[in-house]
Design a protein around this motif. Structure first.
Motif, mmCIF file in Angstrom:
data_model
loop_
_atom_site.group_PDB
_atom_site.id
_atom_site.type_symbol
_atom_site.label_atom_id
_atom_site.label_comp_id
_atom_site.label_asym_id
_atom_site.label_seq_id
_atom_site.Cartn_x
_atom_site.Cartn_y
_atom_site.Cartn_z
ATOM 1 N N MET A 120 -2.771 -3.214 7.214
ATOM 2 C CA MET A 120 -2.758 -1.820 6.796
ATOM 3 C C MET A 120 -2.937 -1.682 5.271
ATOM 4 S SD MET A 120 -2.736 0.015 9.372
ATOM 5 C CE MET A 120 -2.466 -0.132 11.141
ATOM 6 N N ILE A 121 -2.324 -2.611 4.521
ATOM 7 C CA ILE A 121 -2.497 -2.574 3.062
ATOM 8 C C ILE A 121 -3.957 -2.855 2.686
ATOM 9 C CG2 ILE A 121 -1.883 -3.739 0.921
ATOM 10 C CD1 ILE A 121 0.930 -4.131 2.075
ATOM 11 N N ALA A 122 -4.553 -3.872 3.341
ATOM 12 C CA ALA A 122 -5.964 -4.169 3.063
ATOM 13 C C ALA A 122 -6.861 -2.996 3.455
ATOM 14 C CB ALA A 122 -6.374 -5.432 3.811
ATOM 15 N N TRP A 123 -6.518 -2.356 4.548
ATOM 16 C CA TRP A 123 -7.304 -1.211 5.001
ATOM 17 C C TRP A 123 -7.203 -0.055 3.986
ATOM 18 C CZ3 TRP A 123 -5.915 2.220 9.812
ATOM 19 C CH2 TRP A 123 -7.026 3.043 10.125
ATOM 20 N N GLY A 124 -5.989 0.230 3.527
ATOM 21 C CA GLY A 124 -5.828 1.307 2.551
ATOM 22 C C GLY A 124 -6.540 1.022 1.239
ATOM 23 N N VAL A 125 -6.461 -0.262 0.793
ATOM 24 C CA VAL A 125 -7.168 -0.624 -0.450
ATOM 25 C C VAL A 125 -8.675 -0.488 -0.281
ATOM 26 C CG1 VAL A 125 -7.649 -2.520 -2.049
ATOM 27 C CG2 VAL A 125 -5.300 -2.102 -1.271
ATOM 28 N N SER A 126 -9.189 -0.820 0.926
ATOM 29 C CA SER A 126 -10.634 -0.699 1.147
ATOM 30 C C SER A 126 -11.121 0.751 1.077
ATOM 31 C CB SER A 126 -10.995 -1.321 2.499
ATOM 32 O OG SER A 126 -10.426 -0.552 3.570
ATOM 33 N N TYR A 127 -10.220 1.704 1.309
ATOM 34 C CA TYR A 127 -10.579 3.110 1.124
ATOM 35 C C TYR A 127 -10.711 3.467 -0.365
ATOM 36 C CZ TYR A 127 -9.963 4.864 5.925
ATOM 37 O OH TYR A 127 -10.112 5.146 7.249
ATOM 38 N N ALA A 128 -9.732 3.033 -1.176
ATOM 39 C CA ALA A 128 -9.654 3.466 -2.580
ATOM 40 C C ALA A 128 -10.520 2.632 -3.520
ATOM 41 C CB ALA A 128 -8.201 3.431 -3.056
ATOM 42 N N ALA A 129 -10.716 1.340 -3.193
ATOM 43 C CA ALA A 129 -11.457 0.459 -4.111
ATOM 44 C C ALA A 129 -12.872 0.939 -4.405
ATOM 45 C CB ALA A 129 -11.473 -0.967 -3.556
ATOM 46 N N TRP B 107 -8.493 6.857 -11.443
ATOM 47 C CA TRP B 107 -8.429 7.714 -10.263
ATOM 48 C C TRP B 107 -8.232 6.894 -8.981
ATOM 49 C CZ3 TRP B 107 -7.209 12.487 -10.039
ATOM 50 C CH2 TRP B 107 -7.525 13.358 -11.080
ATOM 51 N N ALA B 108 -8.854 5.734 -8.902
ATOM 52 C CA ALA B 108 -8.692 4.878 -7.731
ATOM 53 C C ALA B 108 -7.241 4.413 -7.606
ATOM 54 C CB ALA B 108 -9.639 3.688 -7.816
ATOM 55 N N LEU B 109 -6.614 4.060 -8.736
ATOM 56 C CA LEU B 109 -5.217 3.632 -8.702
ATOM 57 C C LEU B 109 -4.296 4.778 -8.297
ATOM 58 C CD1 LEU B 109 -5.080 1.408 -11.923
ATOM 59 C CD2 LEU B 109 -5.134 0.640 -9.534
ATOM 60 N N ILE B 110 -4.649 5.991 -8.706
ATOM 61 C CA ILE B 110 -3.821 7.140 -8.331
ATOM 62 C C ILE B 110 -3.941 7.430 -6.833
ATOM 63 C CG2 ILE B 110 -3.546 9.632 -8.652
ATOM 64 C CD1 ILE B 110 -4.353 9.237 -11.569
ATOM 65 N N LEU B 111 -5.169 7.398 -6.316
ATOM 66 C CA LEU B 111 -5.395 7.771 -4.924
ATOM 67 C C LEU B 111 -5.026 6.669 -3.932
ATOM 68 C CD1 LEU B 111 -8.807 9.671 -5.285
ATOM 69 C CD2 LEU B 111 -6.540 10.653 -4.877
ATOM 70 N N VAL B 112 -4.887 5.421 -4.408
ATOM 71 C CA VAL B 112 -4.562 4.349 -3.472
ATOM 72 C C VAL B 112 -3.130 4.486 -2.966
ATOM 73 C CG1 VAL B 112 -3.676 2.660 -5.139
ATOM 74 C CG2 VAL B 112 -4.860 1.864 -3.075
ATOM 75 N N GLN B 113 -2.270 5.134 -3.742
ATOM 76 C CA GLN B 113 -0.873 5.251 -3.310
ATOM 77 C C GLN B 113 -0.721 6.156 -2.078
ATOM 78 O OE1 GLN B 113 1.660 6.144 -6.681
ATOM 79 N NE2 GLN B 113 0.377 4.925 -8.048
ATOM 80 N N PRO B 114 -1.232 7.407 -2.072
ATOM 81 C CA PRO B 114 -1.130 8.186 -0.832
ATOM 82 C C PRO B 114 -1.933 7.581 0.314
ATOM 83 C CG PRO B 114 -2.493 9.344 -2.436
ATOM 84 C CD PRO B 114 -1.867 8.200 -3.155
ATOM 85 N N THR B 115 -2.996 6.856 -0.014
ATOM 86 C CA THR B 115 -3.778 6.211 1.047
ATOM 87 C C THR B 115 -2.963 5.137 1.744
ATOM 88 O OG1 THR B 115 -5.827 6.625 -0.184
ATOM 89 C CG2 THR B 115 -5.915 4.958 1.541
ATOM 90 N N LEU B 116 -2.280 4.310 0.956
ATOM 91 C CA LEU B 116 -1.420 3.288 1.562
ATOM 92 C C LEU B 116 -0.272 3.928 2.339
ATOM 93 C CD1 LEU B 116 -1.229 0.646 -1.325
ATOM 94 C CD2 LEU B 116 -2.452 0.456 0.849
ATOM 95 N N GLY B 117 0.243 5.043 1.816
ATOM 96 C CA GLY B 117 1.284 5.730 2.553
ATOM 97 C C GLY B 117 0.804 6.227 3.909
ATOM 98 N N ASN B 118 -0.463 6.677 3.957
ATOM 99 C CA ASN B 118 -1.021 7.161 5.212
ATOM 100 C C ASN B 118 -1.249 6.020 6.205
ATOM 101 O OD1 ASN B 118 -3.921 9.234 6.113
ATOM 102 N ND2 ASN B 118 -2.054 8.762 7.201
ATOM 103 N N THR B 119 -1.787 4.915 5.752
ATOM 104 C CA THR B 119 -2.052 3.797 6.668
ATOM 105 C C THR B 119 -0.757 3.153 7.147
ATOM 106 O OG1 THR B 119 -2.293 2.310 4.763
ATOM 107 C CG2 THR B 119 -4.298 3.316 5.645
ATOM 108 N N LEU B 120 0.244 3.030 6.285
ATOM 109 C CA LEU B 120 1.509 2.433 6.687
ATOM 110 C C LEU B 120 2.323 3.350 7.591
ATOM 111 C CD1 LEU B 120 2.587 0.765 3.308
ATOM 112 C CD2 LEU B 120 1.674 -0.376 5.345
ATOM 113 N N SER B 121 1.994 4.661 7.564
ATOM 114 C CA SER B 121 2.732 5.589 8.436
ATOM 115 C C SER B 121 2.298 5.494 9.892
ATOM 116 C CB SER B 121 2.533 7.015 7.939
ATOM 117 O OG SER B 121 1.182 7.420 8.112
ATOM 118 N N LEU B 122 1.274 4.700 10.176
ATOM 119 C CA LEU B 122 0.806 4.563 11.553
ATOM 120 C C LEU B 122 1.672 3.606 12.378
ATOM 121 C CD1 LEU B 122 -3.059 4.386 10.926
ATOM 122 C CD2 LEU B 122 -1.711 6.360 11.641
#
Length: 454
Positions: free
Chosen positions: A60-69, A22-37
């Motif tokens: 931004m990638i580290a930030w998105g991973v810190s959400y999903a990890a 589930w973490a691997l699935i959710l990290v993709q939209p999370t990274l998309g959200n952080t990189l869209s800034l």
């Protein structure tokens, strides 16, 4: 379906593996959200957008991973997951004044900590979740006001929007927490029911094992009574035939006596073989043997007659009527029959030649009393291990009866057994208060006598 069930069972035994997926699935939209800034123009933006540089991409990638990890520990260590989620959300509150996709992880965290966390962690993180809702409402409302002023759209009712947003966020946090608590209670109930079902199954297995042991004990007692009685009769008949052949006299008469003894031996052996086969058949798995009916009280007459034929002189008497008490039932009647059989077997084995035996059955209002005595030599000093007497006591014990076996003062041996009737059973025209010389002795008096002399 079988594969799906196996996968579900495997993930149930390995919860962290499912959470990693589930973490691997959710990290993709999370990274998309952080990189869209990122913004294409490197200029100051009041909403907190950032210039698209290589360094910012790494951040931004580290930030998105810190959400999903932290979702990896959703079920195994929910308190740790909540603690790790605090860091990226604090960063968000500091640099981005708008909601983001990974904010839904707060709701997942509230559900997880309520469902899988400790009691202390559940209360603590509910309070922190409500406080985070207030902080987010203040930050996002302020950010929206700044954005509207920059667009020239004019001021808004900041307090009203902030209050509404706080209520919505706090309600969402609380609802997810309550759903987790409900899930926890459901898991607890299911676990309790499963433990109870396992306990019932274990108890059922113990009862089945106990019943099997009791059945084996019953079969052992039956085998002892059948074999011991039959062999005793066979030994007596064999000795009698040998004695008759050694005596002087007409050869034809001696042969006739020997032939009669052999006929009795054959009859006794066949009867013992039939009962033995019926008993041993119970121990054979996968078979349904034809079980001979267990002997009852009205078959004692035949037992007395067959024992008399072996050469033992027996006086047999019955006082009272079975109608004087409630019905004994097959189990009690079989126990009475076996007690008489075992007692007569002991008389044949130990009383010696020329012994005389008395068998006396007494029916009273409270049950059946059995008395078997003889005037022989009594029990030998090296009389084995006493399995016969133990078996007789075990036969009367389940019914609350008593049994006394002892040498007589004037020689011989006696056995006194009392088998009470079931007091809850239907009465059958009982006689009470019988007095006079012909009345049977009170059962309570006989019980005291046997206890004092046993």
């Amino acid at each position: 379906m079988r594969i799906i069930k196996r996968l579900a069972n495997w993930f149930g035994l390995h919860p962290m593996a499912g959470d990693v997926i589930w973490a691997l699935i959710l990290v993709q939209p999370t990274l998309g959200n952080t990189l869209s800034l990122f913004t294409a123009e490197e200029q100051e933006n009041p909403l907190g957008y950032f210039p698209s540089t290589a360094f910012n991409h790494v951040l931004m990638i580290a930030w998105g991973v810190s959400y999903a990890a932290p979702l990896i520990w959703r079920r195994t260590r929910p308190a740790l997951m909540c603690t790790l989620l605090v860091v990226p959300h604090l960063v968000q509150l500091a640099v981005v004044p708008i909601p983001m996709f990974p904010n839904i992880f707060v709701l997942i965290a509230m559900f997880a900590v309520a469902a899988y966390g400790s009691e202390r962690a559940r209360r603590l993180w509910l309070a922190l979740g409500v406080a985070a809702s207030l902080a987010a409402a203040i930050k996002w409302t302020t950010g929206a006001a700044v954005g509207s002023q920059s667009d020239g759209s004019g001021p808004h009712d900041v307090v009203g929007i902030m209050t509404f947003l706080f209520v919505m966020l706090a309600a969402s946090v609380t609802v997810c927490w309550l759903l987790g608590a409900f899930t926890r209670e459901r898991f607890t109930t299911v676990r309790t029911l499963k433990d109870r079902a396992d306990a019932i199954a274990a108890e059922r297995d113990r009862f089945a094992q106990l019943a099997a042991e009791q059945e084996r004990s019953r079969i052992a007692r039956e085998m002892h009574d059948v074999v011991a009685h039959s062999l005793s009769v066979i030994v007596v008949q064999t000795d009698g035939a040998s004695y008759a052949l050694d005596q002087p006299g007409d050869a034809a008469a001696k042969l006739e006596l020997a032939r009669e003894a052999l006929a009795r031996i054959a009859s006794t052996s066949r009867e013992a073989l039939r009962e033995t086969r019926a008993l041993v058949g119970v121990l054979r798995e996968g078979e349904a043997p034809e079980m001979a009916p267990q002997p009852l009280l009205d078959e004692v007459d035949e037992l007395i007659e067959s024992t008399r034929v072996s050469g033992l002189d027996i006086d047999y008497a019955v006082d009272g009527s079975p109608e004087a008490h409630a019905p004994l039932g097959p189990a009690r009647e079989t126990a009475a029959y076996r007690i008489v059989q075992e007692s007569l077997t002991n008389v044949i084995k130990h009383a010696g030649p020329g012994a005389h035996a008395w068998v006396h059955l007494t029916h009273s209002g409270t049950g059946l009393m059995i008395s078997i005595r003889d005037d022989g030599n009594g029990a030998d000093a090296d009389d084995g291990h006493g399995h016969g007497l133990i078996g007789m006591r075990e036969r009367v014990a389940p019914f609350g009866g008593t049994l006394a076996a002892r040498p007589r003062l004037d020689g011989g041996f006696e056995v006194l057994a009392i088998i009470p009737v079931d007091e809850d059973g239907p009465p059958s025209d009982r006689r009470t208060g019988a007095e006079g010389p012909g009345a049977p002795a009170p059962l309570s008096r006989i019980t005291d006598l046997t206890r004092n002399n046993s």
